[in-house]
Design a protein around this motif. Structure first.
Motif, PDB file in Angstrom:
ATOM      1  N   ASP A 187       0.815  -1.216   0.000  1.00  0.00           N
ATOM      2  CA  ASP A 187       0.000   0.000   0.000  1.00  0.00           C
ATOM      3  C   ASP A 187       0.847   1.264   0.000  1.00  0.00           C
ATOM      4  O   ASP A 187       0.412   2.309  -0.500  1.00  0.00           O
ATOM      5  N   GLY A 188       2.044   1.181   0.548  1.00  0.00           N
ATOM      6  CA  GLY A 188       2.926   2.353   0.508  1.00  0.00           C
ATOM      7  C   GLY A 188       3.318   2.714  -0.914  1.00  0.00           C
ATOM      8  O   GLY A 188       3.456   3.895  -1.263  1.00  0.00           O
ATOM      9  N   VAL A 217       0.738   4.904  -2.734  1.00  0.00           N
ATOM     10  CA  VAL A 217       0.857   6.346  -2.486  1.00  0.00           C
ATOM     11  C   VAL A 217       1.920   6.951  -3.402  1.00  0.00           C
ATOM     12  O   VAL A 217       1.731   8.039  -3.963  1.00  0.00           O
ATOM     13  N   LEU A 274       0.773   9.786  -6.060  1.00  0.00           N
ATOM     14  CA  LEU A 274       1.337  11.132  -6.006  1.00  0.00           C
ATOM     15  C   LEU A 274       2.257  11.394  -7.196  1.00  0.00           C
ATOM     16  O   LEU A 274       2.281  12.498  -7.754  1.00  0.00           O
TER      17      LEU A 274
END
Length: 393
Positions: free
Chosen positions: A313-314, A317, A321
């Motif tokens: 899940d990191g 991001v 972004l």
């Protein structure tokens, strides 16, 4: 390029890896890197989950940058296809919108009297160089208040012209600049001062007052060689070079889109495939490096869903972004490059995207990541506590 890149990988990466001792390879030891030292920064103010994700990201910082770099390259490839599509689509729409007449007659032998119902004009073809290509520019002399070019208001001076936006884009000139054109038949150069720029993107047009243009080229006061009309005129075809109707223009402008769509689809699909491959390989590398830690977490009772949140899940991001930056950056860079791709096309260049297309691209990037995420979750399932036992001291 592939053999060169393969040789570089063999000489640098593989040789460096094989230079380690056999025991080091068996233990899967990892050399402390700059990124791992960064990962030791104090993140005590965060809760466990975001703190773990951030540390994992810092440990794999180079891989994260590689993902962003691969995404940027793939978006550049995608922008080639999308710019091609919007270029053809805008050209089609502008051609239809800017053709306000129904018929345009170009004379070989002009008659003394203008046909009833026609609007006379005087056209000359000059040339200018753009990106190394010689392009035809149509200089059109019109009378004040011409109904077919209502936005054009040329002055009565023979050294001043109004240019179409396509000419401004193609030759990099604007209001107040001097534009030099060549008459290759008579070997004469003409310098004109631009008094205004009107939005006309489908063809390279330069507008001048008809009387001033007749004086400039040494024609009689009543000379014309082009007639515009809102209906068909009864003109002997032996007097004409060509007859162009609005319907002809609509059909011709649509051909560009039809011809280029297979290439647009092919390049778009290739960019998506390349992005999926890059994303899968880079995130897979991150997971493989953390295989020992993932197996250890499973020993402690963490389920696959919890491991996924910690290790995958990191990256979501990062991709989410990064896409916000890479999409407009790729679009801006491709808009700078694309004029060179169509440097031999005598037309304007409109590459603007509708805002919803940016949203579709962004959603597509996230969808690609979620697809890879589902594939890699299966890889997490195949990691067992046996990894800890194999690598124990």
């Amino acid at each position: 390029m592939p053999p060169v890149i393969a040789a570089a990988v063999n000489c640098i990466v593989i040789r460096k890896s094989l230079s380690r001792t056999a025991l080091s390879l068996l233990r899967s030891e990892q050399k402390a890197s700059h990124a791992s030292r960064i990962s030791r920064i104090d993140l005590g103010h965060l809760s466990f989950l975001p703190r773990f994700q951030l540390r994992q990201l810092l440990r794999e910082l180079r891989s994260a940058f590689a993902v962003l770099g691969g995404m940027f390259i793939c978006l550049l490839v995608l922008m080639i296809a999308l710019d091609c599509y919007v270029y053809c689509d805008n050209f089609n729409r502008r051609s239809i919108l800017e053709t306000t007449y129904e018929y345009c007659y170009t004379y070989k032998y002009p008659t003394e009297e203008v046909p009833e119902g026609g609007t006379p004009a005087y056209a000359e073809t000059l040339r200018q160089t753009s990106y190394g290509y010689d392009l035809d520019v149509t200089m059109l002399g019109i009378d004040p208040g011409c109904p077919y070019f209502p936005e054009v208001a040329p002055t009565a001076k023979k050294s001043e012209v109004v240019i179409a936006s396509s000419v401004a884009q193609k030759f990099g000139v604007g209001k107040g600049d001097v534009l030099v054109l060549r008459d290759e038949v008579n070997d004469v150069n003409y310098a004109f001062t631009v008094t205004d720029v009107v939005h006309y993107a489908s063809e390279l047009y330069i507008f001048m007052d008809r009387d001033a243009m007749q004086e400039l080229f040494g024609r009689s006061d009543d000379y014309y060689n082009t007639v515009f009309s809102d209906h068909a005129l009864d003109i002997d075809t032996g007097l004409l070079y060509a007859t162009v109707s609005r319907q002809n223009i609509e059909q011709a402008s649509a051909v560009f889109t039809d011809l280029m769509m297979p290439m647009v689809i092919l390049v778009s699909v290739l960019s998506v495939v390349i992005f999926l491959v890059v994303l899968y390989l880079m995130i897979k590398v991150m997971i493989d490096r953390a295989s020992y830690s993932i197996s250890l977490l499973k020993v402690f009772g963490y389920c696959t869903g919890e491991v996924r949140r910690l290790y995958l899940d990191g990256n979501f991001v990062v991709v989410a972004l990064g896409a916000l930056v890479c999409i407009p950056a790729a679009k801006g860079l491709m808009d700078i490059i694309y004029p060179y791709f169509v440097s031999n096309v005598a037309a304007g260049l409109e590459l603007s995207f509708p805002p919803q297309l940016y949203a579709v691209i962004y959603a597509g990037v996230l969808a690609c990541y979620l697809l890879i995420d589902l594939v890699l979750v299966r890889r997490l399932d195949r990691m067992t506590p046996a990894e800890v036992l194999k690598n124990r001291e």
